[in-house]
Design an enzyme around this catalytic site. Structure first.
Site, short mmCIF file in Angstrom:
data_model
loop_
_atom_site.label_atom_id
_atom_site.label_comp_id
_atom_site.label_asym_id
_atom_site.label_seq_id
_atom_site.Cartn_x
_atom_site.Cartn_y
_atom_site.Cartn_z
N CYS A 1 0.84 -1.21 0.00
CA CYS A 1 0.00 0.00 0.00
C CYS A 1 0.86 1.25 0.00
O CYS A 1 0.55 2.25 -0.67
CB CYS A 1 -0.91 0.02 1.23
C1 BEZ Z 1 0.56 -4.73 1.86
O1 BEZ Z 1 0.18 -3.60 1.58
O2 BEZ Z 1 1.70 -5.07 1.66
C2 BEZ Z 1 -0.39 -5.74 2.46
C3 BEZ Z 1 -1.50 -5.33 3.16
C4 BEZ Z 1 -2.35 -6.27 3.71
C5 BEZ Z 1 -2.08 -7.62 3.55
C6 BEZ Z 1 -0.97 -8.01 2.81
C7 BEZ Z 1 -0.12 -7.08 2.26
#
Ligand code: BEZ
Length: 224
Positions: free
Chosen positions: A46
């Site tokens: 994210c």
């Molecule tokens: C991420 O943004 O890396 C992420 C967020 C939630 C679950 C898995 C990955």
């Protein structure tokens, strides 16, 4: 994304965002708007996506496109997180609002819930959902990715440009189209109409069926 699909009007939700309270329809106004969700603040993929979207801002602004992000955490958390986002992606400045949704009410209405991802308290998390909404507040295109797959910002820019061209010129964009490539004339347009609508001319591909439906033309645009 059952319940919210192409042609549906986006719900006019009131949101708490990093830019204060907004109502979705007022925010979209007369523009195209990309409404996109992220599973959570302070997560790796994210963090890269938010910066990637911010770096595309000049391209979106050139085409009059607004952005609205979503992550479930609260606004204070978003504001802290944005410092990491901007530090990770040099040159990015996150000027678009990020909505908060701690109760997960908005993400349900926008069909952005990931049934497989939960936070430490077992509460639902958003998927990487993205709706491109037109000035009529209707969904023009959607993408739905899991938490493990970051989106291609180039693809988002490409799809918005395709939608804006189609809205303006009765054309569609063929496989692997990139801005500046030839487009195809909509099958709803007759050859007679096409001669009037595309004075630059068009090329009809000679195919075994001889139906003459694959017609390419070039559209010159700086901003669509
Ligand atoms: C991420 O943004 O890396 C992420 C967020 C939630 C679950 C898995 C990955």
């Amino acid at each position: 994304m059952p319940g919210l699909t192409i042609g549906d009007t986006i719900p006019d939700l009131e949101l708490e965002t990093t830019h204060g309270k907004i109502k979705i329809h007022d925010y979209v106004g007369d523009s195209f708007c990309i409404i996109f969700s992220h599973p959570a603040d302070f997560t790796p993929v994210c963090t890269t996506e938010l910066g990637g979207m911010a770096k595309c801002m000049p391209e979106f602004q050139k085409n009059g496109v607004k952005l609205l992000g979503f992550s479930c955490d609260d606004v204070e958390s978003h504001k802290e997180w944005l410092k990491d986002v901007e530090a990770f992606t040099p040159g990015s400045h996150v000027r678009y609002p990020i909505a908060a949704d701690p109760k997960r009410e908005s993400i349900k209405q926008l069909n952005m819930v990931d049934p497989e991802e939960k936070d430490a308290e077992g509460k639902s998390l958003p998927s990487r959902a993205l709706h491109i909404v037109g000035p009529d507040k209707k969904v023009k295109a959607s993408m739905l990715y899991p938490a493990s797959t970051g989106r291609s910002m180039e693809e988002v820019v490409r799809v918005v440009q395709s939608l804006q061209l189609a809205a303006k010129y009765m054309v569609a964009t063929p496989v692997n189209w990139k801005p500046g490539d030839p487009v195809v004339i909509s099958p709803r347009v007759s050859d007679e109409e096409a001669k009037r609508m595309f004075p630059q001319g068009f090329e009809v591909k000679d195919l075994p069926s001889k139906k003459g439906y694959l017609r390419f033309t070039q559209i010159q645009t700086t901003a669509t």
